[in-house]
Design an enzyme around this catalytic site. Structure first.
Site, short mmCIF file in Angstrom:
data_model
loop_
_atom_site.label_atom_id
_atom_site.label_comp_id
_atom_site.label_asym_id
_atom_site.label_seq_id
_atom_site.Cartn_x
_atom_site.Cartn_y
_atom_site.Cartn_z
N GLU A 437 0.82 -1.22 0.00
CA GLU A 437 0.00 0.00 0.00
C GLU A 437 0.85 1.26 0.00
OE1 GLU A 437 -2.80 -0.60 -0.81
OE2 GLU A 437 -3.08 -2.65 -0.15
N GLY A 438 1.97 1.21 -0.70
CA GLY A 438 2.90 2.33 -0.75
C GLY A 438 3.95 2.17 0.32
#
Length: 581
Positions: A437-438
């Site tokens: 998620e980054g």
């Protein structure tokens, strides 16, 4: 040693620290959600997680998922636990009533997922994207797609994925090559490959709704040319779509969650949102996912703390240093829980858990304020909070989950390194939260370079002033927090000025800056916790963590502040001196 939620901890943060019941009742959709209802939901959720979600965790890690002939079999007990999750109505907790949801506040759903991640991270990965997929489709989907898919996602009857990453395109999504060709019937034909897709194939639900980042014909290169397509595993007529799982990854941890390599062979899909605006649509999903990943970090750290604390209260070794003469002959004197080194580990991690919860739950509250408050200024402030604090929570809570769980493993000594006690699983499972998620580095850059510096730090300064105004300057502890908030405000201006001379500098100090923001938020949280102790039935239990925060956690603020400030001052000196001969 299954994880056991302690809802009294959550109630203290919600009621005494954040005044959540009153804040929620001020919002029209939650006018009837009083403290009694919140207690009822939390008590039942705690029971469900402890009795249903936690027990299959061990098999999830040791047996894991199995892949054969394009199909994935989840570990023993996972299907039954997930079906109980659906039957209990838990996926629909915060979904809108018109979509079959219960319409409850986001913060209750946040707590549920924190507990589930702590109890069984692998299983929780399956519904972990439901909220984000639901929100994405709710905001950007056509009416036809909403009618067909929203009720199924809200109920959890169908699960969803987020298909971004390709072998050559990780954080740089602008390089995505998966293509989508429009058809005469308004559908798309989607072709390409995706990797690292959590839950891309499984046996938990009959259908899987894939949200796929892709590129339409003649779309410009880079991120602005990307669109978003909904590509289901099963088509509306009941036939299987041309979506295939080629394999599942062999991973360091999260063995109970299948991480899939996916192939789309001219699969049928439909556009979500506007053509070329795929990232805008997907960011709704990604922002929701990032808050959930922060909650994963808090939950995993709590699970590690629970195991280490229980072990420390059973393990007997030499007499603790500093034991009083009266206690030398007592049985408690030789418990490792009495040793200062162990006590420091346990209290420090507990300090992180309590403080991070206050910040994360406030963020969940702000999501509902941003969506429902009648005052546009309140909505704007809430949106500012969520935009600035979400990347901070994602990065800082997941970093602490991994390193803090490793510290908790240390409490076990050699026993922690073997599988019997389960603490090593938490360390392995927690590591990926810093990546997906980054990555945490991307979160830091997003915070400083994309959100703080473009307006000269004005939005961050306004947020810090808002926090300052919630504190009582007459209390020494609150005054100390206010001083740190002021230092952080001025530092933003310093970085902005230095960046004009060296555009690389913000990227170099972004991690330090994000950590500084988190420490300031924790200091604010602990000031609120301390002020609420008069109404805290567990205040004695929080005495050690409160002291540990001041002694062992907060001093990092000065260190990080000094690193960033010296980097900026060093740059100014080097430019003043001119080029070297």
């Amino acid at each position: 040693m299954h994880y056991r939620p302690r809802p009294e901890d959550q109630r203290f943060i919600l009621d005494a620290v954040l005044d959540a019941p009153a804040r929620l009742r001020a919002l029209a959709p939650f006018a009837d959600v009083d403290a009694a209802l919140q207690v009822q939901v939390l008590e039942e959720a705690a029971r469900f997680v402890g009795e249903v979600i936690a027990p299959p965790n061990r098999d999830g890690d040791e047996i894991g998922c199995r892949f054969a002939d394009g199909e994935v079999r989840t570990p023993p007990g996972f299907r039954a636990a997930y079906q109980a999750f659906v039957d209990g109505g838990w996926p629909a907790l915060s979904a809108a009533p018109e979509d079959g949801g219960q319409g409850l506040p986001t913060v209750l759903e946040a707590i549920l997922y924190e507990w589930m991640s702590a109890a069984n991270h692998g299983l929780t990965m399956a519904p972990g994207l439901l909220h984000g997929a639901y929100a994405c489709l709710k905001h950007h989907g056509s009416e036809a797609l909403k009618q067909r898919y929203l009720p199924k996602l809200a109920s959890g009857e169908w699960l969803a994925t987020m298909c971004l990453t390709e072998a050559h395109a990780g954080s740089d999504v602008g390089q995505v090559r998966t293509r989508a060709v429009p058809q005469a019937d308004s559908s798309l034909r989607v072709a390409g490959g995706k990797i690292f897709i959590s839950g891309g194939e499984h046996d938990l639900t009959p259908n899987i709704v894939h949200l796929v980042l892709c590129r339409l014909p003649d779309a410009p290169a880079g991120p602005k040319g990307l669109s978003l397509a909904l590509v289901p595993k099963q088509l509306p007529d009941g036939t299987r779509n041309a979506v295939h799982c080629e394999r599942i990854e062999e991973k360091m941890g999260l063995h109970g969650s299948p991480t899939c390599v996916m192939r789309f062979d001219e699969a049928t899909g439909w556009l979500v949102g506007e053509a070329g605006r795929g990232l805008a649509a997907m960011f709704v999903m990604m922002n929701a996912a990032r808050l959930h990943v922060a909650l994963q970090g808090i939950g995993l750290l709590d699970a590690a703390w629970q195991k280490a604390g229980a072990y420390a209260l059973e393990r007997r070794q030499m007499r603790a240093p500093g034991a009083t003469p009266a206690s030398r002959g007592s049985e408690a004197a030789d418990l490792i829980a009495e040793h200062p080194a162990v006590r420091r580990i346990l209290d420090t991690q507990r300090a992180w858990i309590e403080g991070a919860r206050a910040v994360a739950y406030r963020s969940a509250l702000m999501l509902d304020v941003a969506a429902h408050d009648a005052d546009p200024r309140a909505r704007e402030r809430a949106q500012r909070w969520c935009a600035l604090v979400t990347p901070v929570l994602k990065a800082a809570c997941t970093q602490q989950a991994f390193h803090g769980a490793s510290e908790c493993l240390q409490v076990f000594g050699g026993h922690g390194y073997v599988r019997e006690w389960g603490i090593e699983q938490i360390v392995r499972d927690a590591r990926v939260t810093m990546i997906y998620e980054g990555t945490n580095e991307i979160q830091a850059i997003d915070l400083l370079v994309r959100k703080v510096l473009p307006d000269g730090g004005a939005a961050m300064s306004a947020l810090l002033v808002e926090l300052r105004d919630t504190l009582d300057a007459s209390r020494d502890a609150d005054a100390d927090v206010q001083r740190r908030l002021a230092q952080l405000r001025y530092l933003g201006t310093t970085i902005a000025m230095a960046a004009q001379a060296d555009p690389k500098l913000p990227y170099e100090v972004a991690d330090d800056y994000l950590r500084l923001v988190m420490l300031a938020l924790l200091a604010w949280a602990w000031a609120r916790i301390d002020a609420a102790k008069a109404s805290d039935a567990g205040r004695t239990e929080r005495t050690g963590p409160a002291a540990a925060f001041r002694r062992w956690v907060l001093p990092e603020f000065e260190m990080r502040h000094g690193i960033v400030k010296r980097a900026c001052e060093g740059l100014a000196l080097s430019h003043a001196a001119g080029p070297r001969p």
